[in-house]
Write an enzyme that holds these catalytic residues in place. Structure first.
Site, PDB file in Angstrom:
ATOM      1  CG  HIS A 271       5.489 -42.800  17.600  1.00  0.00           C
ATOM      2  ND1 HIS A 271       5.689 -43.533  18.585  1.00  0.00           N
ATOM      3  CD2 HIS A 271       5.102 -43.070  16.443  1.00  0.00           C
ATOM      4  CE1 HIS A 271       5.210 -44.697  18.376  1.00  0.00           C
ATOM      5  NE2 HIS A 271       5.089 -44.805  17.072  1.00  0.00           N
ATOM      6  CG  ASP A 328       3.201 -43.853   9.034  1.00  0.00           C
ATOM      7  OD1 ASP A 328       2.577 -44.028   9.949  1.00  0.00           O
ATOM      8  OD2 ASP A 328       3.320 -45.062   8.315  1.00  0.00           O
TER       9      ASP A 328
END
Ligand code: SDX
Length: 392
Positions: A271, A328
């Site tokens: 991320h 996700d």
């Protein structure tokens, strides 16, 4: 602080702006919407309540929420001619492309939503989009599945109505305490906003030209589609299914993810901001076990996902690069258990992100922010003289 564009050493332009909507602390894994922690909201609120909080800044009273919902219900009809646009797509069209197109096409049927300047005009455009977007999502799914379109039932709650329009069992009553509804509520809340991510920045910059709310959201949908962003939830399931088909050899795929000559990346990992853990991933991982248990579903890829996560968290390459599961990584497993096709996963992300995009667009417009105009560091040629083609 505000308006400073900071260039990090790699010239990865990290544009910045001021916003009062969502707070992230990437080191501590903190995510708050208007000051409320994501953990509390996911546990105690419902999606429409969180949408109201993000857009208008406060948790609504019962009356405020009821009025917001009534105003949305009044706008839930989508012009019948929009179906002709939907029908013009082949079944093979990716749902994100269909949704971006339908959202943009909505402008033609709602011209008053474009040139909005007063809060009242913005409110009307927001309510229209909160009402019609879930219909477009449901239509996109049913088109893909060759199912008749369902018009929903205004007697139902906001998320219950979405479930009714989307899923195959039109005669099934969807109730607040239904496992499916609670899972959808939680997933949509967890995706609702995430400060200046790629698609939200797109919404803000398109909105800053005063192109209108629907056009800004359509652009945000296209940005979210990419596999490095919201498209990762589809890519994760495809990756896990590939590993399963390949005998479940997670070590082989961990090696591929570390091989600089191999373009393979561990989808759902890493991320831009979270360099510790993504608090949403923790909540979704726990919910995945609960939802599959409540639905009596076993999914072999869940075991592969947990095995991959365990290996990655113990692997020096991943630890050194602070790569942890993101939002996700587990979400697709729940969507699949709810009977949602893989190609629709990123559409579900867009459905959850809608109130965040709207809130960010509204904030930018109410603050009368100037048109977005990122700058650059020029690294090209110095001044040079033109050479005729026959002398080149
Ligand atoms: C979302 O911004 C947001 O908030 C987004 C989001 C939201 O709610 O809006 O949180 C939603 O988009 C989540 C991210 C979903 N994407 C994926 O899961 C795709 C896989 N992840 C990566 O592509 C990557 O981690 C990114 C795109 C998410 C972040 O990329 P960065 O921060 O630019 O990281 P990088 O590309 O600079 O990589 C740093 C290092 C590199 O190795 P070195 O060159 O230093 O040796 O980490 C490696 C990368 O090769 N790396 C990975 C990896 N992610 C980074 N290696 C293997 N697998 C990965 N997934």
């Amino acid at each position: 602080q505000s308006g400073i564009i900071t260039l990090d050493p790699g010239y990865k332009n990290t544009g910045s702006c001021e916003s009062a909507i969502t707070y992230l602390d990437g080191e501590k894994g903190i995510l708050r919407y208007r000051g409320y922690t994501i953990e509390e909201l996911a546990e105690k609120a419902d999606f429409l309540e969180v949408a109201y909080l993000l857009i208008f800044g406060e948790l609504p009273t019962r009356d405020q929420l009821d009025k917001f919902h009534e105003d949305i219900k009044d706008q839930s009809v989508v012009d019948e001619d929009m179906k002709k646009i939907l029908d013009s797509f082949p079944k093979s069209a990716h749902p994100m492309g269909v949704l971006a197109s339908l959202t943009s096409a909505l402008i033609a049927f709602n011209p008053s939503s474009v040139n909005v300047s007063s809060e009242e005009e913005m409110y009307r455009a927001i309510v229209k989009l909160m009402a019609k977007f879930p219909v477009l999502v449901a239509w996109t799914l049913r088109k893909k599945e060759g199912m008749p379109l369902d018009y929903g039932d205004d007697a139902l709650g906001y998320v219950e109505n979405i479930a009714k329009m989307m899923f195959k069992k039109p005669n099934k009553e969807y109730r607040k305490n239904d496992v499916v509804i609670n899972a959808l509520d939680k997933l949509l809340i967890l995706h609702a906003d995430h400060e200046q991510n790629c698609s939200t920045s797109t919404v803000r910059i398109v909105g800053s030209s005063h192109a209108g709310l629907f056009a800004s959201i359509s652009a945000g949908i296209s940005a979210l589609w990419g596999p490095l962003h919201g498209g990762a939830n589809q890519a994760v399931i495809e990756m896990l299914e590939g590993i399963k088909a390949d005998g479940g050899d997670t070590k082989k795929y961990m090696a591929k993810a570390k091989d600089k000559n191999d373009p393979f990346r561990l989808m759902g990992f890493g991320h831009r901001v979270y360099k510790n853990f993504d608090p949403r991933a923790r909540i979704i991982k726990k919910a995945a076990d609960e939802v599959l248990g409540d639905l009596g579903v076993t999914d072999p890829v869940l075991g592969i996902a947990k095995g991959l996560e365990k290996e990655a968290l113990e692997d020096q390459y991943f630890v050194d690069r602070k790569l942890y599961p993101n939002v996700d990584f587990y979400s697709g497993i729940i969507y699949r258990a709810l009977g949602i096709p893989t190609e629709m996963f990123t559409v579900m992300f867009a459905l959850g992100r809608l109130p965040g995009w709207i809130a960010q667009w509204r904030e930018m417009r109410l603050r009368n922010e100037p048109i977005g105009r990122p700058r650059q560091v020029y690294v090209g040629e110095n001044k040079r003289t033109f050479i005729d083609i026959d002398k080149r």
